[in-house]
Design a protein around this motif. Structure first.
Motif, PDB file in Angstrom:
ATOM      1  N   ARG A  54       0.849  -1.188   0.000  1.00 52.00           N
ATOM      2  CA  ARG A  54       0.000   0.000   0.000  1.00 52.00           C
ATOM      3  C   ARG A  54       0.887   1.242   0.000  1.00 52.00           C
ATOM      4  O   ARG A  54       2.083   1.173   0.254  1.00 52.00           O
ATOM      5  N   ASP A  55       0.275   2.382  -0.300  1.00 52.90           N
ATOM      6  CA  ASP A  55       1.005   3.654  -0.322  1.00 52.90           C
ATOM      7  C   ASP A  55       1.515   4.012   1.071  1.00 52.90           C
ATOM      8  O   ASP A  55       0.863   3.713   2.084  1.00 52.90           O
ATOM      9  N   GLN A  56       2.662   4.666   1.112  1.00 56.53           N
ATOM     10  CA  GLN A  56       3.153   5.251   2.359  1.00 56.53           C
ATOM     11  C   GLN A  56       2.533   6.629   2.559  1.00 56.53           C
ATOM     12  O   GLN A  56       2.169   7.303   1.592  1.00 56.53           O
ATOM     13  N   ASP A  62       7.351  -1.634  -6.466  1.00 56.77           N
ATOM     14  CA  ASP A  62       6.198  -2.515  -6.307  1.00 56.77           C
ATOM     15  C   ASP A  62       4.874  -1.884  -6.730  1.00 56.77           C
ATOM     16  O   ASP A  62       3.811  -2.485  -6.568  1.00 56.77           O
ATOM     17  N   GLY A  63       4.930  -0.662  -7.270  1.00 57.32           N
ATOM     18  CA  GLY A  63       3.724  -0.036  -7.780  1.00 57.32           C
ATOM     19  C   GLY A  63       2.936   0.759  -6.765  1.00 57.32           C
ATOM     20  O   GLY A  63       1.768   1.107  -7.022  1.00 57.32           O
ATOM     21  N   PHE A  64       3.539   1.069  -5.631  1.00 53.71           N
ATOM     22  CA  PHE A  64       2.884   1.883  -4.608  1.00 53.71           C
ATOM     23  C   PHE A  64       3.754   3.101  -4.305  1.00 53.71           C
ATOM     24  O   PHE A  64       4.976   3.065  -4.454  1.00 53.71           O
ATOM     25  N   ARG A  65       3.100   4.150  -3.848  1.00 57.41           N
ATOM     26  CA  ARG A  65       3.788   5.407  -3.568  1.00 57.41           C
ATOM     27  C   ARG A  65       4.625   5.275  -2.302  1.00 57.41           C
ATOM     28  O   ARG A  65       4.136   4.828  -1.260  1.00 57.41           O
ATOM     29  N   VAL A  66       5.896   5.660  -2.409  1.00 58.28           N
ATOM     30  CA  VAL A  66       6.784   5.646  -1.246  1.00 58.28           C
ATOM     31  C   VAL A  66       7.406   7.023  -1.078  1.00 58.28           C
ATOM     32  O   VAL A  66       7.552   7.781  -2.040  1.00 58.28           O
ATOM     33  N   TRP A  67       7.776   7.344   0.153  1.00 61.43           N
ATOM     34  CA  TRP A  67       8.499   8.577   0.449  1.00 61.43           C
ATOM     35  C   TRP A  67       9.971   8.238   0.607  1.00 61.43           C
ATOM     36  O   TRP A  67      10.319   7.232   1.248  1.00 61.43           O
ATOM     37  N   GLN A  68      10.814   9.068   0.015  1.00 59.49           N
ATOM     38  CA  GLN A  68      12.241   8.828   0.097  1.00 59.49           C
ATOM     39  C   GLN A  68      12.970  10.057   0.613  1.00 59.49           C
ATOM     40  O   GLN A  68      12.519  11.196   0.427  1.00 59.49           O
ATOM     41  N   PHE A  69      14.116   9.797   1.239  1.00 58.64           N
ATOM     42  CA  PHE A  69      14.908  10.837   1.884  1.00 58.64           C
ATOM     43  C   PHE A  69      16.361  10.686   1.451  1.00 58.64           C
ATOM     44  O   PHE A  69      16.920   9.596   1.496  1.00 58.64           O
ATOM     45  N   ARG A  70      16.941  11.798   1.030  1.00 59.49           N
ATOM     46  CA  ARG A  70      18.361  11.815   0.656  1.00 59.49           C
ATOM     47  C   ARG A  70      19.158  12.274   1.874  1.00 59.49           C
ATOM     48  O   ARG A  70      18.982  13.409   2.351  1.00 59.49           O
ATOM     49  N   LEU A  71      20.027  11.415   2.371  1.00 58.33           N
ATOM     50  CA  LEU A  71      20.869  11.727   3.517  1.00 58.33           C
ATOM     51  C   LEU A  71      22.324  11.813   3.082  1.00 58.33           C
ATOM     52  O   LEU A  71      22.795  10.972   2.305  1.00 58.33           O
ATOM     53  N   VAL A  72      23.022  12.827   3.565  1.00 59.32           N
ATOM     54  CA  VAL A  72      24.421  13.064   3.215  1.00 59.32           C
ATOM     55  C   VAL A  72      25.240  13.049   4.502  1.00 59.32           C
ATOM     56  O   VAL A  72      24.875  13.693   5.495  1.00 59.32           O
ATOM     57  N   LYS A  73      26.360  12.343   4.464  1.00 63.13           N
ATOM     58  CA  LYS A  73      27.165  12.192   5.676  1.00 63.13           C
ATOM     59  C   LYS A  73      27.811  13.507   6.088  1.00 63.13           C
ATOM     60  O   LYS A  73      28.322  14.263   5.254  1.00 63.13           O
ATOM     61  N   LEU A  74      27.803  13.777   7.369  1.00 62.05           N
ATOM     62  CA  LEU A  74      28.460  14.941   7.943  1.00 62.05           C
ATOM     63  C   LEU A  74      29.903  14.593   8.280  1.00 62.05           C
ATOM     64  O   LEU A  74      30.195  13.489   8.746  1.00 62.05           O
ATOM     65  N   LYS A  75      30.789  15.524   8.044  1.00 60.66           N
ATOM     66  CA  LYS A  75      32.188  15.313   8.365  1.00 60.66           C
ATOM     67  C   LYS A  75      32.423  15.533   9.859  1.00 60.66           C
ATOM     68  O   LYS A  75      31.631  16.174  10.556  1.00 60.66           O
ATOM     69  N   ASP A  76      33.531  15.002  10.349  1.00 51.33           N
ATOM     70  CA  ASP A  76      33.892  15.189  11.756  1.00 51.33           C
ATOM     71  C   ASP A  76      33.983  16.676  12.070  1.00 51.33           C
ATOM     72  O   ASP A  76      34.571  17.450  11.322  1.00 51.33           O
ATOM     73  N   GLY A  77      33.392  17.075  13.168  1.00 51.33           N
ATOM     74  CA  GLY A  77      33.448  18.467  13.594  1.00 51.33           C
ATOM     75  C   GLY A  77      32.253  19.292  13.168  1.00 51.33           C
ATOM     76  O   GLY A  77      32.073  20.407  13.644  1.00 51.33           O
ATOM     77  N   GLU A  78      31.408  18.769  12.263  1.00 47.02           N
ATOM     78  CA  GLU A  78      30.234  19.535  11.845  1.00 47.02           C
ATOM     79  C   GLU A  78      29.145  19.533  12.915  1.00 47.02           C
ATOM     80  O   GLU A  78      28.308  20.416  12.949  1.00 47.02           O
ATOM     81  N   VAL A  79      29.138  18.518  13.765  1.00 51.28           N
ATOM     82  CA  VAL A  79      28.200  18.456  14.884  1.00 51.28           C
ATOM     83  C   VAL A  79      29.008  18.101  16.114  1.00 51.28           C
ATOM     84  O   VAL A  79      29.834  17.187  16.089  1.00 51.28           O
ATOM     85  N   SER A  80      28.774  18.825  17.221  1.00 51.43           N
ATOM     86  CA  SER A  80      29.583  18.589  18.416  1.00 51.43           C
ATOM     87  C   SER A  80      28.856  17.664  19.385  1.00 51.43           C
ATOM     88  O   SER A  80      28.582  16.517  19.090  1.00 51.43           O
ATOM     89  N   THR A  81      28.491  18.156  20.528  1.00 53.00           N
ATOM     90  CA  THR A  81      27.923  17.311  21.576  1.00 53.00           C
ATOM     91  C   THR A  81      26.453  17.023  21.331  1.00 53.00           C
ATOM     92  O   THR A  81      25.751  17.798  20.700  1.00 53.00           O
ATOM     93  N   PRO A  82      25.955  15.898  21.860  1.00 57.76           N
ATOM     94  CA  PRO A  82      24.540  15.586  21.698  1.00 57.76           C
ATOM     95  C   PRO A  82      23.674  16.607  22.406  1.00 57.76           C
ATOM     96  O   PRO A  82      24.076  17.215  23.394  1.00 57.76           O
ATOM     97  N   LYS A  83      22.475  16.795  21.895  1.00 53.60           N
ATOM     98  CA  LYS A  83      21.510  17.699  22.508  1.00 53.60           C
ATOM     99  C   LYS A  83      20.240  16.934  22.866  1.00 53.60           C
ATOM    100  O   LYS A  83      19.682  16.231  22.031  1.00 53.60           O
ATOM    101  N   ASP A  84      19.790  17.056  24.102  1.00 50.63           N
ATOM    102  CA  ASP A  84      18.534  16.462  24.542  1.00 50.63           C
ATOM    103  C   ASP A  84      17.426  17.463  24.257  1.00 50.63           C
ATOM    104  O   ASP A  84      17.587  18.658  24.496  1.00 50.63           O
ATOM    105  N   THR A  85      16.290  17.001  23.763  1.00 49.34           N
ATOM    106  CA  THR A  85      15.232  17.919  23.376  1.00 49.34           C
ATOM    107  C   THR A  85      14.298  18.275  24.516  1.00 49.34           C
ATOM    108  O   THR A  85      13.323  18.989  24.314  1.00 49.34           O
TER     109      THR A  85
END
Length: 301
Positions: A80-82, A142-165
């Motif tokens: 089925r469609d997404q 398969d003939g059904f609508r899907v959603w796709q996402f293009r993800l690109v790798k971040l280099k070291d240093g582009e993101v620092s410490t984790p953030k809690d929301t």
């Protein structure tokens, strides 16, 4: 479990895991079954890439990731469609809009669909942080609508410490200039002269709403590609594939809130109604093949 963005302390890139439960306990991915960790309100903090969807494509530093939903758990095929409103898919869209990093965990690929040279031979492996660059819909294999996402790798240093929301006091954050790091990223080289030519035809007036933004240095507008550049769209960087838009309509166009008919009517995706006619300069020959491609990324018609 709170959504937590960025690296998780104690688990550097390349860390192996035997199973999904180990990933959950380590805090890298909150779900034992679903591929997307997070929610629509705060964003997706992690995904598992394991070749479960036939439309997935893994190029290493670029991943074309098929969203959640519509798959038969026994055969792995779409039945089925997404929907974008599904929490996992909407979470990835939120991460794209907010520029939030996504942890990518690769799992061993089964032989149901295809093998990836980047997948581990067994278990799971944390492969670092990626950003969601764009998303779209398409008719899947398969003939059904899907959603796709293009993800690109971040280099070291582009993101620092984790953030809690979770809510926090402003007093927790350091006062002073933001830290600066040096990094190298692979980006598609765009021909700025092509965008300059298209913008000059319209004197920086948006082709959708007619707005020309005045800033200190003069008028401002943005060049918007109709068919996206790079994998998997491979749109050309030519005037026939470019629009002159204001920032608002650029964001709306790139995220499917508005699209064009072959008659170049501007359509509102929520209502399905025409909201205007695209302004077209006599020198601007828009390629309707790119218009149709963009429309098919966002509508079922």
């Amino acid at each position: 479990m709170a959504v937590q963005f960025g690296h998780i302390a104690g688990y550097p890139t390349g860390s192996p895991f035997k199973n999904r439960e180990e990933l959950r306990i380590a805090g890298l991915h909150s779900q034992n079954m679903a591929g997307i960790s997070g929610n629509a309100k705060t964003g997706a903090d992690a995904i598992v890439v394991s070749g479960g969807y036939v439309d997935d494509a893994d190029y290493g530093e670029i991943i074309i990731y098929t969203g959640h939903g519509g798959r038969d758990p026994n055969t792995g095929r779409q039945i089925r469609d997404q929907e974008l409103i599904d929490s996992g898919n909407a979470a990835l869209v939120r991460s794209e809009l907010e520029g939030l990093p996504v942890r990518v965990i690769r799992g061993r690929h089964n032989k149901r669909h295809h093998q990836s040279p980047f997948a581990p031979s067994s278990g799971y492996r944390y492969d670092g942080l990626y950003r969601v660059e764009s998303h779209w819909a398409k008719m899947g294999v398969d003939g059904f609508r899907v959603w796709q996402f293009r993800l690109v790798k971040l280099k070291d240093g582009e993101v620092s410490t984790p953030k809690d929301t979770s809510p926090a006091s402003i007093d927790q954050y350091a006062v002073g200039p933001a830290p600066v790091t040096t990094s190298i990223m692979q980006r598609i080289v765009r021909n700025s002269m092509i965008a300059h030519i298209v913008k000059s035809w319209y004197s920086h007036e948006c082709q959708v709403c007619g707005l020309a933004i005045q800033v200190e240095g003069g008028l401002y507008s943005e060049g918007a590609h109709i068919r996206g550049l790079g994998q998997p769209h491979h749109g050309p960087d030519v005037p026939e594939n470019l629009l002159c838009l204001c920032p608002n309509d650029h964001v709306r166009f790139d995220n499917g809130a508005i699209y064009l008919t072959d008659e170049l009517h501007v359509m509102d995706a929520l209502t399905g109604q025409a909201v205007g006619q695209l302004r077209v300069h006599k020198n601007h020959k828009i390629d309707l093949r790119h218009v149709a491609y963009h429309r098919e990324c966002w509508t079922k018609d």
